[in-house]
Design a protein around this motif. Structure first.
Motif, PDB file in Angstrom:
ATOM      1  N   PRO A   1       0.935  -1.207   0.020  1.00 51.75           N
ATOM      2  CA  PRO A   1      -0.036  -0.072  -0.063  1.00 51.75           C
ATOM      3  C   PRO A   1       1.212   1.901  -0.127  1.00 51.75           C
ATOM      4  N   ALA A   2       1.876   1.414   0.345  1.00 51.85           N
ATOM      5  CA  ALA A   2       3.026   2.361   0.858  1.00 51.85           C
ATOM      6  C   ALA A   2       3.375   2.578  -0.738  1.00 51.85           C
ATOM      7  N   VAL A   3       3.496   1.530  -0.911  1.00 54.69           N
ATOM      8  CA  VAL A   3       4.340   2.127  -2.908  1.00 54.69           C
ATOM      9  C   VAL A   3       2.991   2.251  -3.714  1.00 54.69           C
ATOM     10  N   GLY A   4       2.270   1.905  -3.378  1.00 54.03           N
ATOM     11  CA  GLY A   4       0.765   2.690  -4.301  1.00 54.03           C
ATOM     12  C   GLY A   4       0.394   3.457  -4.346  1.00 54.03           C
ATOM     13  N   ALA A   5       0.678   3.964  -3.356  1.00 50.46           N
ATOM     14  CA  ALA A   5       0.150   4.921  -2.341  1.00 50.46           C
ATOM     15  C   ALA A   5       1.730   6.319  -2.598  1.00 50.46           C
ATOM     16  N   ALA A   6       2.497   6.114  -2.596  1.00 50.20           N
ATOM     17  CA  ALA A   6       3.661   7.114  -2.698  1.00 50.20           C
ATOM     18  C   ALA A   6       4.102   7.695  -4.896  1.00 50.20           C
ATOM     19  N   LEU A   7       3.432   6.359  -5.018  1.00 51.08           N
ATOM     20  CA  LEU A   7       3.082   6.186  -6.988  1.00 51.08           C
ATOM     21  C   LEU A   7       2.140   6.977  -6.887  1.00 51.08           C
ATOM     22  N   ALA A   8       0.575   6.616  -6.618  1.00 55.04           N
ATOM     23  CA  ALA A   8      -0.420   7.259  -7.286  1.00 55.04           C
ATOM     24  C   ALA A   8      -1.070   9.041  -6.089  1.00 55.04           C
ATOM     25  N   MET A   9      -0.022   8.962  -5.146  1.00 54.96           N
ATOM     26  CA  MET A   9      -0.546  10.272  -4.380  1.00 54.96           C
ATOM     27  C   MET A   9      -0.374  11.569  -5.383  1.00 54.96           C
ATOM     28  N   PRO A  10       0.677  11.583  -6.428  1.00 59.27           N
ATOM     29  CA  PRO A  10       0.901  13.428  -6.567  1.00 59.27           C
ATOM     30  C   PRO A  10       0.119  13.249  -8.198  1.00 59.27           C
ATOM     31  N   LEU A  11      -0.727  12.185  -8.125  1.00 54.82           N
ATOM     32  CA  LEU A  11      -1.799  12.234  -9.558  1.00 54.82           C
ATOM     33  C   LEU A  11      -3.140  13.138  -8.833  1.00 54.82           C
ATOM     34  N   ALA A  12      -3.200  12.483  -7.354  1.00 55.12           N
ATOM     35  CA  ALA A  12      -4.778  13.516  -7.220  1.00 55.12           C
ATOM     36  C   ALA A  12      -4.582  15.533  -7.436  1.00 55.12           C
ATOM     37  N   GLY A  13      -4.058  15.683  -7.605  1.00 53.85           N
ATOM     38  CA  GLY A  13      -3.755  17.218  -7.957  1.00 53.85           C
ATOM     39  C   GLY A  13      -4.086  17.353  -8.702  1.00 53.85           C
ATOM     40  N   ARG A  14      -3.194  16.718 -10.156  1.00 52.13           N
ATOM     41  CA  ARG A  14      -3.996  16.701 -11.614  1.00 52.13           C
ATOM     42  C   ARG A  14      -5.258  16.418 -11.479  1.00 52.13           C
ATOM     43  N   ILE A  15      -5.587  15.639 -10.942  1.00 54.35           N
ATOM     44  CA  ILE A  15      -7.441  14.887 -11.292  1.00 54.35           C
ATOM     45  C   ILE A  15      -7.445  16.135 -10.184  1.00 54.35           C
ATOM     46  N   ASN A  16      -7.663  16.659  -9.419  1.00 54.78           N
ATOM     47  CA  ASN A  16      -8.316  17.881  -8.796  1.00 54.78           C
ATOM     48  C   ASN A  16      -8.560  19.123 -10.247  1.00 54.78           C
ATOM     49  N   HIS A  17      -7.777  19.334 -10.248  1.00 58.48           N
ATOM     50  CA  HIS A  17      -7.322  20.050 -11.774  1.00 58.48           C
ATOM     51  C   HIS A  17      -7.849  20.005 -12.227  1.00 58.48           C
ATOM     52  N   ARG A  18      -8.118  18.874 -13.837  1.00 58.22           N
ATOM     53  CA  ARG A  18      -8.935  18.575 -14.506  1.00 58.22           C
ATOM     54  C   ARG A  18     -10.320  18.744 -14.513  1.00 58.22           C
ATOM     55  N   PHE A  19     -10.921  17.668 -13.518  1.00 51.34           N
ATOM     56  CA  PHE A  19     -11.794  17.706 -13.200  1.00 51.34           C
ATOM     57  C   PHE A  19     -12.817  18.514 -12.451  1.00 51.34           C
ATOM     58  N   GLY A  20     -12.217  19.162 -11.625  1.00 55.47           N
ATOM     59  CA  GLY A  20     -12.850  19.952 -10.340  1.00 55.47           C
ATOM     60  C   GLY A  20     -12.549  19.190  -8.954  1.00 55.47           C
TER      61      GLY A  20
END
Length: 415
Positions: A58-77
């Motif tokens: 789970p730590a590996v998955g989170a470390a890889l994916a967490m930075p994407l959240a900001g861009r998803i917010n930016h793209r979709f609201g």
């Protein structure tokens, strides 16, 4: 940020309750998973060491994916992003109990961690935006609602474990219920959107120096939280030889005290200040750790895990608040501290397993006790002053003035 034009007090109150419900649903997934870890370990035929290895994913998955959240917010609201990420997280609960062996468990926990990290970032970002518009602190109570959710999830898991229910059925039902609840809750959150023509968020926010020590305090607290949530039930079963129902109750005891402390945390901090609150909490958590490792009896362990939850409860909200006041780039500082603290919680279970495999679970929780005592030693790094008139920090006022007076410091009179 653009989006919601109705920012009336009634609308903001509804938005606060809605984001609180989201936090609750998110926590319920974690609680549901944690109480059935012994079942998953037995089903996949894992030792303490191999279970610890799996829980690193789970730590590996989170470390890889967490930075994407900001861009998803930016793209979709914010609302649409949170809706999609929360559904992925609640449905991911189905996966771990289906794993028949170590390899499959590692892969599904990679997905589990990725969805956990992205949805966590999205809901905390929206929580901060809601707090800013309300003009008063709500983050401690939001984290309290996450703990309420973890408590509800772990309580249901305790009942399911005591009844001998197959974890695959338990997690399927829980995932479907939590997905429905999450979708309803998201409808009420603020619908905020970034300027599409603005620069997208960076992939990684390196914390400034001023936030590193704050992140270290958060690291200690979240390490103890992750270790207790994922290993308390295993500790009672393997070290104290209790039945599955009583073992699962240790997770419930931990989640209960943490939930109560977070729900009342804002009032305590307003009265005593962040430094005194964290220092006292460190003493309580250290005492809890000593009970766990020193009293070889189920009652002592249950009391110990409850005290650990009580002692570390408000540290993370206070770390975020201090990071926001630590320098000229509060958003960067908060993102950096979040990366440090949440990574700690995700690596803690695997670290506990590795130490247990090399020595014993008693030694592993000795490490947790040492980190709890570090809160007593390092609490002073949370003594950060906000500029006069700043709202949303939630931890200024009488207690902060009392701490400043103790040091004979002048008032902050910056404009």
């Amino acid at each position: 940020m653009t989006g919601d034009t109705d920012l009336s007090p009634a609308r903001l109150r509804r938005a606060r309750y809605a984001i609180a419900a989201v936090f609750c649903a998110h926590g319920a997934v974690t609680g549901s998973f944690a109480t059935r870890i012994p079942w998953i370990q037995e089903h996949a035929q894992l030792s303490a060491g191999t279970l610890g290895l799996a829980l690193a994913f789970p730590a590996v998955g989170a470390a890889l994916a967490m930075p994407l959240a900001g861009r998803i917010n930016h793209r979709f609201g914010a609302r649409a992003a949170l809706r999609g990420l929360l559904v992925l997280w609640t449905l991911s609960l189905i996966l771990p109990s289906l794993a028949p062996n170590l390899l499959v468990l590692c892969l599904v926990l990679l997905v589990y961690g990725a969805t956990a990290g992205m949805s966590d970032v999205a809901m905390n970002a929206l929580g901060v935006e809601t707090e800013n518009r309300l003009g008063r602190s709500i983050m401690s109570s939001l984290h309290g609602m996450w703990s309420v959710g973890a408590l509800l999830g772990s309580a249901a898991g305790t009942v399911a474990a005591h009844a001998g229910t197959d974890a695959r059925l338990h997690h399927l039902v829980a995932a479907l219920v939590l997905t429905a609840c999450g979708l309803v809750a998201v409808q009420g959150v603020l619908d905020l959107r970034s300027d599409r023509e603005g620069q997208a968020p960076p992939h990684f926010a390196l914390p400034p120096r001023s936030a590193l020590l704050i992140g270290a305090i958060g690291f200690c607290a979240v390490f103890a939280e992750g270790a207790s949530l994922d290993w308390s039930a295993v500790y009672l079963r393997d070290v104290l030889h209790t039945d599955a129902g009583l073992a699962a109750a240790s997770t419930t005891a931990f989640a209960l005290t943490m939930a109560v402390a977070r729900l009342v945390g804002d009032r305590v901090v307003d009265r005593f200040g962040p430094v005194r609150t964290v220092r006292a909490g460190g003493v309580v958590a250290t005492a809890g750790g000593l009970l766990v490792v020193g009293v070889q009896h189920p009652a002592g362990a249950l009391a110990g895990f409850a005290l650990i939850g009580l002692g570390i409860a408000v540290v993370v909200p206070l770390a975020f608040a201090a990071a926001g006041r630590s320098g000229p780039a509060p958003a960067q500082a908060i993102a950096g501290v979040a990366t440090i603290t949440y990574t700690s919680g995700l690596i803690a279970p695997s670290a506990i397993g590795a130490v247990a495999d090399a020595t014993s679970l008693v030694v592993s929780f000795g490490l947790v006790t040492v980190l709890a005592f570090a809160l007593v030693v390092g609490a002073s790094v949370l003594r950060q002053k906000a500029p006069v008139g700043q709202s949303g920090g939630g931890f200024t006022g009488k207690a902060e003035r009392d701490e400043r007076d103790e040091r004979d410091e002048p008032a902050d009179i910056r404009p």
